[in-house]
Design an enzyme around this catalytic site. Structure first.
Site, PDB file in Angstrom:
ATOM      1  N   CYS A  20      32.551 -33.892 -20.441  1.00  0.00           N
ATOM      2  CA  CYS A  20      33.934 -34.370 -20.370  1.00  0.00           C
ATOM      3  C   CYS A  20      34.749 -33.467 -19.450  1.00  0.00           C
ATOM      4  O   CYS A  20      34.250 -32.477 -18.910  1.00  0.00           O
ATOM      5  CB  CYS A  20      34.554 -34.397 -21.764  1.00  0.00           C
ATOM      6  SG  CYS A  20      34.634 -32.765 -22.542  1.00  0.00           S
ATOM      7  N   CYS A  23      34.825 -29.755 -20.117  1.00  0.00           N
ATOM      8  CA  CYS A  23      33.679 -29.006 -19.599  1.00  0.00           C
ATOM      9  C   CYS A  23      33.950 -28.562 -18.163  1.00  0.00           C
ATOM     10  O   CYS A  23      33.611 -27.439 -17.761  1.00  0.00           O
ATOM     11  CB  CYS A  23      32.414 -29.860 -19.629  1.00  0.00           C
ATOM     12  SG  CYS A  23      31.934 -30.433 -21.270  1.00  0.00           S
ATOM     13  N   CYS A  88      -6.257  -8.848  -9.866  1.00  0.00           N
ATOM     14  CA  CYS A  88      -6.116  -8.206 -11.178  1.00  0.00           C
ATOM     15  C   CYS A  88      -4.722  -8.482 -11.746  1.00  0.00           C
ATOM     16  O   CYS A  88      -3.883  -9.108 -11.099  1.00  0.00           O
ATOM     17  CB  CYS A  88      -6.347  -6.705 -11.076  1.00  0.00           C
ATOM     18  SG  CYS A  88      -5.149  -5.865 -10.006  1.00  0.00           S
ATOM     19  N   CYS A  91      -1.639  -7.600  -9.726  1.00  0.00           N
ATOM     20  CA  CYS A  91      -1.216  -8.596  -8.733  1.00  0.00           C
ATOM     21  C   CYS A  91      -0.271  -9.609  -9.369  1.00  0.00           C
ATOM     22  O   CYS A  91       0.709 -10.044  -8.752  1.00  0.00           O
ATOM     23  CB  CYS A  91      -2.426  -9.325  -8.160  1.00  0.00           C
ATOM     24  SG  CYS A  91      -3.655  -8.263  -7.379  1.00  0.00           S
ATOM     25  N   ASP A 512       0.493 -34.840 -43.360  1.00  0.00           N
ATOM     26  CA  ASP A 512       1.276 -35.999 -43.784  1.00  0.00           C
ATOM     27  C   ASP A 512       0.300 -37.091 -44.195  1.00  0.00           C
ATOM     28  O   ASP A 512      -0.630 -37.409 -43.451  1.00  0.00           O
ATOM     29  CB  ASP A 512       2.163 -36.472 -42.635  1.00  0.00           C
ATOM     30  CG  ASP A 512       3.026 -37.650 -43.044  1.00  0.00           C
ATOM     31  OD1 ASP A 512       3.854 -37.480 -43.940  1.00  0.00           O
ATOM     32  OD2 ASP A 512       2.845 -38.740 -42.465  1.00  0.00           O
ATOM     33  N   ASP A 715       7.977 -37.360 -38.499  1.00  0.00           N
ATOM     34  CA  ASP A 715       7.237 -36.096 -38.592  1.00  0.00           C
ATOM     35  C   ASP A 715       7.683 -35.087 -37.535  1.00  0.00           C
ATOM     36  O   ASP A 715       7.336 -33.920 -37.619  1.00  0.00           O
ATOM     37  CB  ASP A 715       5.723 -36.341 -38.415  1.00  0.00           C
ATOM     38  CG  ASP A 715       5.132 -37.173 -39.543  1.00  0.00           C
ATOM     39  OD1 ASP A 715       5.619 -37.027 -40.674  1.00  0.00           O
ATOM     40  OD2 ASP A 715       4.205 -37.955 -39.286  1.00  0.00           O
TER      41      ASP A 715
END
Length: 839
Positions: A20, A23, A88, A91, A512, A715
């Site tokens: 809005c 904001c 490695c 890096c 569930d 869920d």
């Protein structure tokens, strides 16, 4: 005429979260308060901010922080870069730091296992060219921006064909040079010295060593010394420094011996060169890298197989004719034909035909699945025995296979928390090794045996070479790649490496009931009739009465009647009685169909049916009575039946020592009846959908690490709340979005598979990290000359060990290179063992 201030910049930034005009004011005020910001203007319609600022006074990060501080977020986009030259964990840290320093970069994560950087950045501030420049500036290569749609290039990259070929060529040169130099050092070619003159012989060795050092070993310089230019260091830095010290020492000896031989003698320096040592180190490390690249290529075998599953062509019906076209030209709505034995090219809905489809490549389930009109089919699955016409519903990057590939790639490119720790350790480890090697060099220069410079130099080289943390960097990502790839092959899709790590700690699995332990579709289980009434008549009347019902129990009865081939009659005077049942007329016969309360309120005599109904209810079934003219005609029991495969899945979970909890909205009696059938002791009954997450929180408050398994929209909160959320592949999109792991097969056995996979993957990671740390802890003191006083205490180096430690007890630098090279090969090979694990 006034000149423009080059420091004044104006940029446009996307903003998320504005709703809005208020904001707009908040964002503008937050920016205008930043010293150095001249003007800011927010457009709510386009959701963008125009900011004018003095770059000499304010950095972009301050502007970004001001927007975040106001409660909003700058819009970002994500990209992935394929990185070359990493060796490695050090890096990884260097590249991440380089990318994060680019203005506009919000997140940067680098994964050594898949050699890829994932970057979130603000477009307009940071561009792809800026990201590439940052990586190259840190001493590494950008080998392209990741695009899983380019199958051939991605398959080549994953199999490391180009890298292996390049390493092989360098290894041939380095290996040949190292062998010749090794033999030449012991005067195996005396005729050469005779022919050239003995004084020129060391120069010949120097000439042979130079291409090995600077061509075969050029990557060590470009990456290792390139990192030093930016104030960082990596594994290649150690190799470059170590071999350069050996090579440079030898060059100095050759030149001094040729032009000022008295200098060597006066300083007690032996006129011995170590060109062979430098070359052998380069060759052995290249051998290790060559073997490692081959092994790492095999770790990505699962994702390569998934990419290789993607069909290349499709037969579609256009203009009434069947035509073959490239699969990327199929559009949603096309009618596609899949003939027997062909791969189904895209996802769709069957419109005509009947067949069985092999979906094992997606679900891991070997049994073909029957497909009839209205059924969903998926791209890359195989049509086995009948022609199918289907409407394309998902194409390109939206097919299930494309989403699986994207999910697996994201998981393999993500970092587990344990990996972040290893990367952090490695970032400090390399500088510490350089300091330790210099300290060891100084120590032996002061206290070492003659010739001190020679032995101190050998110690310096050995410590630098043997300490490379390559194995440490590969310990976690290689196991993650193999683990997530195996999971995909078995129908277990893991979103992030973090989920894989947490899953091994799970001690409680919450299931569930509906759709997870049970089919989620009620079916008729029992027909109970008194004397004088036929079962089919009972079913016919009840199904006819429920014909227009949308209640799941009513639908189950109608489906049962249709399955038995009953022709149902139209219903009249239909009335739903909330919480009780229905009343209706079928062929003029008045009927009541519902629960015991409906019958009692209507004055129907139930007689012996009540006891039978109670017995059925105790089994977790829902009994419903049918009555006509106040006389009971029988009862029908309906239940959401347990999946047959649930028993074996639960047995596996119990064998793994996990506590199983069943979560359901059913009443206590029904819940315990179903739990009793399944052998589940812990039941959470009468749980409303919005309270599922509350149950998970309560279990977590008891100190449990909880995995939640579900398949529905309701869920989703519980899946998000759980330490690990697992969604059934047959479930809703919302459930799968909320879950950490998606199970393509719709059975509980997949839960056990996912958790077992996690345990074995983390076990492998711990083994890898143990050996990586153990190797460094044990061998660095040996390389630093720690065995010298031991051997002196026993009268010298035993004859059988002189090849390894010379006459005085200092480790041969070539053996240090051999140990370092094979430590990383050992870690990768151990990760590959996961592919043979029984899960």
């Amino acid at each position: 005429m006034a000149t423009a201030n080059k420091d004044i910049k104006k940029i446009s930034l996307p903003v998320e979260g504005m709703t809005c005009s208020a904001c707009v004011g908040h964002v503008e005020n937050a920016l205008n308060d930043v010293p150095g910001v001249i003007e800011s203007s927010v457009n709510l319609g386009t959701e963008k901010i125009a900011v004018e600022f003095n770059s000499a006074e304010v950095e972009f990060q301050v502007i970004q922080d001001a927007v975040s501080g106001a409660g909003y977020k700058l819009g970002t986009q994500s990209t992935s870069l394929n990185i070359g030259g990493m060796t490695c964990s050090a890096c990884v840290s260097h590249i991440e730091n380089a990318l994060r320093e680019v203005p506009g970069v919000a997140v940067a994560n680098v994964n050594l296992g898949v050699e890829r950087a994932t970057v979130e950045f603000v477009p307009g501030i940071a561009e792809l060219s800026d990201l590439q420049a940052a990586v190259e500036g840190a001493g590494y290569r950008v080998e392209g921006f990741h695009d899983s749609g380019d199958q051939e290039r991605e398959l080549d990259r994953l199999s490391k064909v180009k890298e292996i070929r390049e390493l092989r060529n360098r290894l041939i040169i380095a290996g040949s040079g190292a062998i010749i130099l090794f033999l030449g050092t012991f005067d195996v070619f005396p005729w050469v010295g005779t022919f050239m003159g003995q004084s020129y012989y060391p120069f010949l060795l120097w000439a042979l060593a130079t291409p090995v050092q600077f061509w075969a070993g050029s990557n060590f310089y470009s990456s290792g010394l390139g990192a030093l230019r930016y104030g960082t260091s990596n594994m290649h830095t150690l190799i470059a420094l170590g071999t350069t010290v050996a090579y440079g020492y030898s060059v100095a000896v050759v030149l001094l011996d040729a032009f000022s031989p008295g200098v060597l003698a006066d300083n007690g320096i032996e006129a011995k060169v170590y060109f062979d040592t430098a070359a052998i180190i380069v060759a052995l490390i290249l051998l290790g890298r060559f073997l490692e690249a081959g092994a790492r290529g095999r770790t990505s075998e699962a994702i390569r197989r998934l990419i290789g599953l993607q069909p290349t062509s499709a037969r579609v019906v256009r203009g009434g004719q069947e035509v073959d076209i490239p699969v990327d030209q199929v559009v949603i709505g096309d009618t596609v034909l899949a003939r027997p034995g062909e791969k189904i090219p895209v996802d769709g809905l069957v419109t005509d035909g009947y067949s069985a489809v092999d979906e094992s490549m997606l679900t891991g389930e070997s049994m073909p699945v029957e497909k009839v009109p209205g059924e969903r089919i998926f791209g890359a699955t195989i049509n086995t025995n009948g022609a199918l016409y289907f409407e394309a519903t998902q194409v390109g990057g939206e097919t299930v296979l494309a989403q699986i590939i994207r999910l697996v790639e994201d998981a393999q490119g993500s970092k587990a928390p344990i990996q972040r720790l290893a990367d952090q350790v490695a970032s400090y480890f390399v500088p510490a090794v350089i300091v330790a090697s210099l300290a060891a060099f100084g120590f032996w220069m002061l206290l070492g045996p003659a010739p001190v410079l020679t032995f101190a130099t050998l110690v310096l080289v050995s410590v630098l070479i043997i300490s490379c943390p390559c194995a440490l960097g590969l310990a976690t990502p290689t196991a993650i790649i193999v683990g997530t790839g195996m999971g995909a092959e078995k129908g277990v899709l893991i979103k992030q490496a973090q989920a894989l790590e947490i899953s091994h700690k799970v001690d409680t699995v919450v299931l569930d009931k509906t759709g997870t332990l049970t089919t989620g579709k009620p079916v008729v289980t029992d027909l109970v009739v008194p004397d004088g009434v036929a079962e089919l008549e009972l079913l016919f009347l009840a199904a006819s009465a429920e014909r227009g019902s949308e209640h799941p129990l009513g639908e189950a009865i109608v489906n049962e009647a249709q399955t038995r081939g009953l022709d149902l009659e139209p219903v009249t005077d239909f009335r739903a009685i909330p919480g009780r049942g229905i009343s209706a007329q079928v062929k003029g016969q008045p009927l009541l169909f519902g629960n015991q309360e409906l019958m009692e309120e209507s004055g129907v005599e139930l007689n012996d049916l009540v006891a039978q109904a109670s017995e059925l209810a105790a089994q977790g079934k829902t009994p419903m009575y049918l009555a006509s003219d106040n006389k009971a005609m029988g009862l029908i029991a309906v239940a959401d039946t347990v999946k047959p495969e649930a028993f074996s899945g639960l047995a596996r979970l119990r064998q793994m020592g996990l506590d199983v909890v069943m979560l359901t909205g059913d009443n206590v009696q029904t819940a315990h009846a179903i739990a009793g059938q399944l052998g589940v002791d812990q039941v959470e009954a009468e749980v409303l959908p919005q309270d599922k997450a509350v149950v998970i929180k309560r279990l977590q408050s008891e100190g449990r690490v909880v995995a939640m398994v579900g398949d529905g929209i309701n869920d989703a909160p519980a899946l998000a709340q759980a330490d690990v959320g697992l969604a059934m592949g047959s479930g809703t999109h919302v459930a799968m979005e909320s879950a950490d792991i998606t199970l393509m097969r719709n059975d509980i056995d997949g839960v056990a598979t996912a958790l077992d996979l996690s345990r074995q993957t983390i076990r492998t990671i711990k083994q890898n990290l143990f050996w990586a740390f153990f190797y460094n802890v044990m061998l660095i003191p040996v390389a630093a000359g720690g065995l010298y006083p031991v051997f002196q205490g026993v009268g010298g180096v035993p004859g059988g060990l002189e090849f390894f430690f010379g006459e005085h007890g200092f480790l041969n630098p070539a053996l240090a290179a051999l140990a370092m090279a094979f430590s990383s090969v050992t870690v990768v090979t151990n990760s590959l063992r996961l592919r043979r694990a029984k899960i």
